[in-house]
Design a protein around this motif. Structure first.
Motif, PDB file in Angstrom:
ATOM      1  N   THR A  49      93.575 -23.955 -93.236  1.00  0.00           N
ATOM      2  CA  THR A  49      92.241 -23.689 -91.988  1.00  0.00           C
ATOM      3  C   THR A  49      90.808 -23.250 -93.780  1.00  0.00           C
ATOM      4  O   THR A  49      91.661 -22.804 -94.644  1.00  0.00           O
ATOM      5  N   SER A  50      90.346 -24.481 -93.061  1.00  0.00           N
ATOM      6  CA  SER A  50      89.317 -24.428 -94.606  1.00  0.00           C
ATOM      7  C   SER A  50      88.496 -23.459 -93.871  1.00  0.00           C
ATOM      8  O   SER A  50      87.538 -24.094 -93.110  1.00  0.00           O
ATOM      9  N   TYR A 109      86.997 -20.830 -83.719  1.00  0.00           N
ATOM     10  CA  TYR A 109      88.379 -20.476 -83.595  1.00  0.00           C
ATOM     11  C   TYR A 109      88.824 -21.862 -83.266  1.00  0.00           C
ATOM     12  O   TYR A 109      88.105 -23.297 -83.217  1.00  0.00           O
ATOM     13  N   ASN A 110      89.927 -21.637 -83.520  1.00  0.00           N
ATOM     14  CA  ASN A 110      90.452 -22.820 -84.437  1.00  0.00           C
ATOM     15  C   ASN A 110      91.707 -23.232 -83.335  1.00  0.00           C
ATOM     16  O   ASN A 110      92.753 -22.415 -83.066  1.00  0.00           O
ATOM     17  N   THR A 111      92.521 -24.370 -83.401  1.00  0.00           N
ATOM     18  CA  THR A 111      93.477 -24.969 -82.143  1.00  0.00           C
ATOM     19  C   THR A 111      93.797 -25.853 -82.828  1.00  0.00           C
ATOM     20  O   THR A 111      93.553 -26.884 -82.936  1.00  0.00           O
ATOM     21  N   SER A 209      85.430 -29.087 -92.787  1.00  0.00           N
ATOM     22  CA  SER A 209      86.272 -28.414 -92.640  1.00  0.00           C
ATOM     23  C   SER A 209      87.296 -29.246 -92.622  1.00  0.00           C
ATOM     24  O   SER A 209      88.717 -28.928 -92.864  1.00  0.00           O
ATOM     25  N   ALA A 210      87.478 -29.612 -90.829  1.00  0.00           N
ATOM     26  CA  ALA A 210      88.161 -30.058 -90.288  1.00  0.00           C
ATOM     27  C   ALA A 210      89.139 -31.532 -91.408  1.00  0.00           C
ATOM     28  O   ALA A 210      90.297 -31.752 -90.912  1.00  0.00           O
ATOM     29  N   LYS A 215      94.321 -32.155 -93.398  1.00  0.00           N
ATOM     30  CA  LYS A 215      95.299 -32.967 -94.416  1.00  0.00           C
ATOM     31  C   LYS A 215      96.354 -32.210 -95.254  1.00  0.00           C
ATOM     32  O   LYS A 215      97.027 -31.914 -95.325  1.00  0.00           O
ATOM     33  N   ARG A 216      96.047 -30.521 -95.306  1.00  0.00           N
ATOM     34  CA  ARG A 216      97.179 -29.350 -95.499  1.00  0.00           C
ATOM     35  C   ARG A 216      98.216 -29.426 -94.285  1.00  0.00           C
ATOM     36  O   ARG A 216      99.489 -29.303 -94.244  1.00  0.00           O
TER      37      ARG A 216
END
Length: 223
Positions: A49-50, A109-111, A209-210, A215-216
């Motif tokens: 996560t960036s 919160y990232n999913t 960020s997304a 990309k990662r």
């Protein structure tokens, strides 16, 4: 005539063998092949996560409060299942220069989900458009976001004033059979002196960020 029958028999035999191969490899399966668009599972979504856009806005992850896993910050989890792979990353932020006497809470919160059995495309947009249909005291604005995956939507809470400041913004992205959601939730009491970012500023941070995070996740296949 016998030559023709011999040739026909060879074709039938070859067809039978080819059919056996197709059945064995799933060639006759009615299930569609998942289009994962190059994304791969990672056990630590936080590592991919960036955080740069949030750090540039003077937010940093709060220090761990203990040695137990439940005290870790950021926190990540993941699971690889038959129908889907799930990845999560939760981060508690604090703002540079924030007063210790004023209450504030800022979370990201990232999913990310890799759908292996069902195409999420038919229901993806409606999942976010439904926010506009909620009959509650809090309203939401939903808008399409170009340039992210196959489709993306931004959900912003409409605040009607009050004694606190903060924002609640959701960014959802679908790229093939991969879905990604990043949610920002912040609250700061009126006694605080730190200026909170606007919903528009938060939206820009989430999109930036997304873009890098996705990309990662695609590059993680080769790691």
């Amino acid at each position: 005539m016998s030559g023709w029958l011999w040739a026909l028999g060879g074709v039938v035999a070859a067809s039978a063998i080819w059919g056996s191969v197709l059945f064995a490899t799933g060639g006759f399966s009615s299930e569609p092949s998942p289009d994962l668009a190059g994304y791969a599972y990672t056990g630590d979504l936080c590592a991919d996560t960036s955080m740069t856009p949030f750090e540039n806005a003077h937010f940093k992850a709060k220090a761990n409060t203990g040695t137990a896993s439940k005290d870790a910050n950021p926190q990540h989890s993941g699971a690889q299942l038959t129908s889907l792979d799930t990845m999560t990353c939760n981060v508690s932020f604090e703002q540079d220069g924030a007063s210790s006497s004023a209450y504030s809470s800022t979370w990201l919160y990232n999913t990310a989900t890799l759908h292996r059995k069902t195409d999420p495309a038919p229901e993806f947009a409606d999942g976010y458009r439904s926010y506009e249909k909620q009959d509650t005291s809090v309203g939401y604005r939903v808008e399409a976001v170009p340039g992210l995956g196959d489709e993306a939507y931004l959900v912003t809470r409409k605040d009607e004033g009050g004694t606190s400041s903060g924002s609640y913004v959701i960014l959802g992205v679908r790229d093939g059979w991969m879905t990604y959601q990043s949610t920002w939730s912040s609250y700061a009491s009126s006694s605080g002196s730190s200026k909170q970012p606007t919903a528009t500023e938060v939206a820009t941070m989430l999109k930036t960020s997304a873009t890098e995070t996705l990309k990662r996740l695609q590059n993680s296949r080769s790691r």
